[in-house]
Design a protein around this motif. Structure first.
Motif, PDB file in Angstrom:
ATOM      1  N   LYS A 254      39.826  42.206  47.089  1.00  0.00           N
ATOM      2  CA  LYS A 254      40.609  41.045  46.759  1.00  0.00           C
ATOM      3  C   LYS A 254      38.981  40.113  46.232  1.00  0.00           C
ATOM      4  O   LYS A 254      38.721  39.902  45.090  1.00  0.00           O
ATOM      5  N   ILE A 255      37.849  41.107  46.683  1.00  0.00           N
ATOM      6  CA  ILE A 255      36.620  40.262  45.979  1.00  0.00           C
ATOM      7  C   ILE A 255      36.257  41.036  45.164  1.00  0.00           C
ATOM      8  O   ILE A 255      35.538  40.430  44.231  1.00  0.00           O
ATOM      9  N   GLN A 258      38.159  39.198  42.166  1.00  0.00           N
ATOM     10  CA  GLN A 258      37.260  38.337  42.008  1.00  0.00           C
ATOM     11  C   GLN A 258      36.234  38.032  41.254  1.00  0.00           C
ATOM     12  O   GLN A 258      35.436  37.304  40.307  1.00  0.00           O
ATOM     13  N   THR A 259      35.519  39.366  41.712  1.00  0.00           N
ATOM     14  CA  THR A 259      34.530  39.481  40.373  1.00  0.00           C
ATOM     15  C   THR A 259      34.903  38.739  38.495  1.00  0.00           C
ATOM     16  O   THR A 259      34.226  39.314  37.976  1.00  0.00           O
ATOM     17  N   VAL A 261      37.618  37.708  37.637  1.00  0.00           N
ATOM     18  CA  VAL A 261      38.135  36.847  37.711  1.00  0.00           C
ATOM     19  C   VAL A 261      36.796  35.619  36.807  1.00  0.00           C
ATOM     20  O   VAL A 261      37.243  34.367  35.924  1.00  0.00           O
ATOM     21  N   ASN A 262      35.703  35.654  37.426  1.00  0.00           N
ATOM     22  CA  ASN A 262      34.438  35.050  38.009  1.00  0.00           C
ATOM     23  C   ASN A 262      33.709  34.534  37.220  1.00  0.00           C
ATOM     24  O   ASN A 262      33.563  33.507  36.178  1.00  0.00           O
ATOM     25  N   ILE A 269      38.909  30.403  36.854  1.00  0.00           N
ATOM     26  CA  ILE A 269      39.011  30.189  38.339  1.00  0.00           C
ATOM     27  C   ILE A 269      39.943  29.881  39.281  1.00  0.00           C
ATOM     28  O   ILE A 269      40.179  30.377  40.457  1.00  0.00           O
ATOM     29  N   PHE A 272      43.172  31.627  39.496  1.00  0.00           N
ATOM     30  CA  PHE A 272      43.707  31.828  39.937  1.00  0.00           C
ATOM     31  C   PHE A 272      43.231  32.167  41.899  1.00  0.00           C
ATOM     32  O   PHE A 272      43.500  32.437  43.160  1.00  0.00           O
ATOM     33  N   THR A 273      42.648  30.923  41.903  1.00  0.00           N
ATOM     34  CA  THR A 273      42.358  30.479  43.231  1.00  0.00           C
ATOM     35  C   THR A 273      44.034  29.571  44.140  1.00  0.00           C
ATOM     36  O   THR A 273      44.096  30.307  45.579  1.00  0.00           O
ATOM     37  N   ASN A 276      46.156  32.416  44.396  1.00  0.00           N
ATOM     38  CA  ASN A 276      45.721  33.343  45.708  1.00  0.00           C
ATOM     39  C   ASN A 276      46.486  32.418  46.498  1.00  0.00           C
ATOM     40  O   ASN A 276      47.112  32.756  47.436  1.00  0.00           O
TER      41      ASN A 276
END
Length: 445
Positions: A254-255, A258-259, A261-262, A269, A272-273, A276
């Motif tokens: 997941k991390i 996230q990179t 997406v960021n 972002i 995506f938050t 999730n």
């Protein structure tokens, strides 16, 4: 109250075991949100950011401990199903003593290296002090986190999923009360939030011990709690470390996504938050049905009841299908109202991005239902290497496909749904042949 799953009606047993797990996880998700609201509202954005940046390290450690306890729980379920209470007692005492020693060592290391770990995550200098203080207080109470997880998994291994739910609810409510007291009334800020978490877990451990002494004779072992069997510890470690690594792989995956997406902008972002959070609520019950299947399979494997194992697995697949059908319809047709819960009225772009994802992923929810069912099957048989390898494949395929479709091919937000799909395909490509071969092997026993 313990439950012998080697006899009785299967679907009611799995359903009754699953419901407290679902409620517990949904309660945990709600409580986590409330915890963040209190810190953000009454202390400020920097405090919220400090707690948020400490989150990945804290979550990884907690997932590791939870995974170790889950691995020990599988062995306990097997011994309990086999009615080998002497071995079960040695398993419980050895797991407890070994876990206490391990937690103490990990706690000390994390307290010492909290600052370098936060620097590794590139936490801004203006909040790293608060984040470090938060983590060190949390890690001081790590032994309570272990004891709580240990007793919760032990009770589940014995067929009791209701009491761990009650203790989770008590712990969550105590944490919120502690946050309000320490953060709002005493104005202790970020350290107050951490102290509330540690205190709530300590009290939950105390309640667990009182309950076990009064209601679970099997765990009132007296001097037998001092028994330490090195051979059992090694087997428990092998089970536990594999389960722990699987839990951590999910978080790392997941991390990594996230990179990707960021770097796509604020709207990406934010959407995506939000999605999730929706996926968490939608997929958590699927995972809980799989956990119930694990306990059922482990008990019946210990009892040597192969036919009932097959019936239990097929029953869990049926439950997964019913649940997934309902949640898929709800998410597909109510995607826009769901997204509007997370964003303000003016955030049309974020809402549209989220809707495009949710309507696509709703059709795909059948995939994690299948993968979770098979994961529960292999965990119940004690074959945790399959669950670990398939999880690594899933997360690797998900990250690589997301990176390729969004970063290289410049695809849209819905590519995140397709990335999930490709991850599940990679997982099933390994799982399906293995479960067919393993089933033939189990039938020939």
């Amino acid at each position: 109250m313990t439950t012998d799953m080697t006899r009785g009606r299967i679907i009611p047993q799995i359903t009754q075991f699953t419901i407290p797990l679902v409620l517990g996880n949904l309660f945990q998700l709600t409580y986590n949100a409330a915890d963040s609201v209190i810190v953000g509202k009454f202390v400020g954005d920097e405090a919220l950011a400090a707690v948020g940046t400490a989150g990945p390290i804290m979550n990884m450690v907690i997932l590791f401990i939870s995974g170790m306890c889950m691995g020990a729980g599988i062995l306990m379920s097997t011994h309990y199903g086999a009615k080998d209470y002497s071995l079960l007692e040695r398993q419980i005492s050895t797991s407890m003593l070994g876990g206490l020693g391990f937690s103490a060592i990990i706690s000390l290391l994390l307290i010492v290296f909290a600052h370098p770990l936060l620097e590794l995550l590139q936490v801004p200098a203006d909040i790293i002090g608060s984040a470090k203080g938060y983590l060190r207080i949390i890690f001081l109470g790590l032994i309570f986190t272990f004891v709580y997880n240990f007793f919760s998994n032990t009770l589940r291994a014995l067929g009791d999923s209701k009491v761990p739910l009650y203790f989770l609810m008590i712990s969550a409510l105590l944490n919120i009360v502690g946050d309000l007291l320490f953060v709002v009334v005493f104005r202790w800020g970020v350290p107050g939030s951490a102290a509330a978490t540690v205190l709530s877990e300590m009290l939950s451990c105390l309640f667990c011990l009182v309950y076990i002494k009064k209601k679970v004779p099997l765990l009132c072992m007296g001097r037998k709690w001092r028994v330490f069997d090195r051979s059992i510890l090694w087997k428990t470690f092998n089970y536990g470390i594999t389960s722990a690594l699987q839990q951590m792989c999910v978080q790392l995956g997941k991390i990594c996504v996230q990179t990707v997406v960021n770097v796509q902008g604020v709207a990406f972002i934010a959407a995506f938050t939000a999605i999730n959070r929706v996926d968490d609520f939608a997929m958590t019950p699927q995972q809980n049905i799989a956990h119930a299947t694990t306990t059922f399979m482990a008990q019946n494997r210990g009892a040597g009841n192969i036919r009932r194992m097959k019936q239990g697995f097929l029953s869990s697949v049926l439950l997964q299908a019913v649940y997934t059908g309902v949640v898929a319809v709800l998410v597909f047709f109510f995607a826009r109202p769901i997204m509007q819960l997370f964003v303000s009225d003016g955030s049309r772009e974020v809402t549209d991005l989220g809707v495009s994802y949710l309507r696509l992923i709703a059709v795909m929810y059948v995939m994690p239902a299948a993968t979770n069912s098979i994961q529960g099957f292999f965990r119940g048989l004690g074959d945790l290497k399959v669950t670990l390898i398939s999880t690594i494949l899933n997360m690797s395929a998900r990250f690589l496909s997301a990176w390729l479709m969004i970063h290289i091919l410049h695809g849209g937000f819905e590519c995140l749904a397709w990335a999930n799909f490709f991850g599940w395909i990679a997982m099933l490509a390994l799982q399906i042949p293995l479960i067919l071969m393993r089933w033939k092997k189990e039938q020939s026993r």
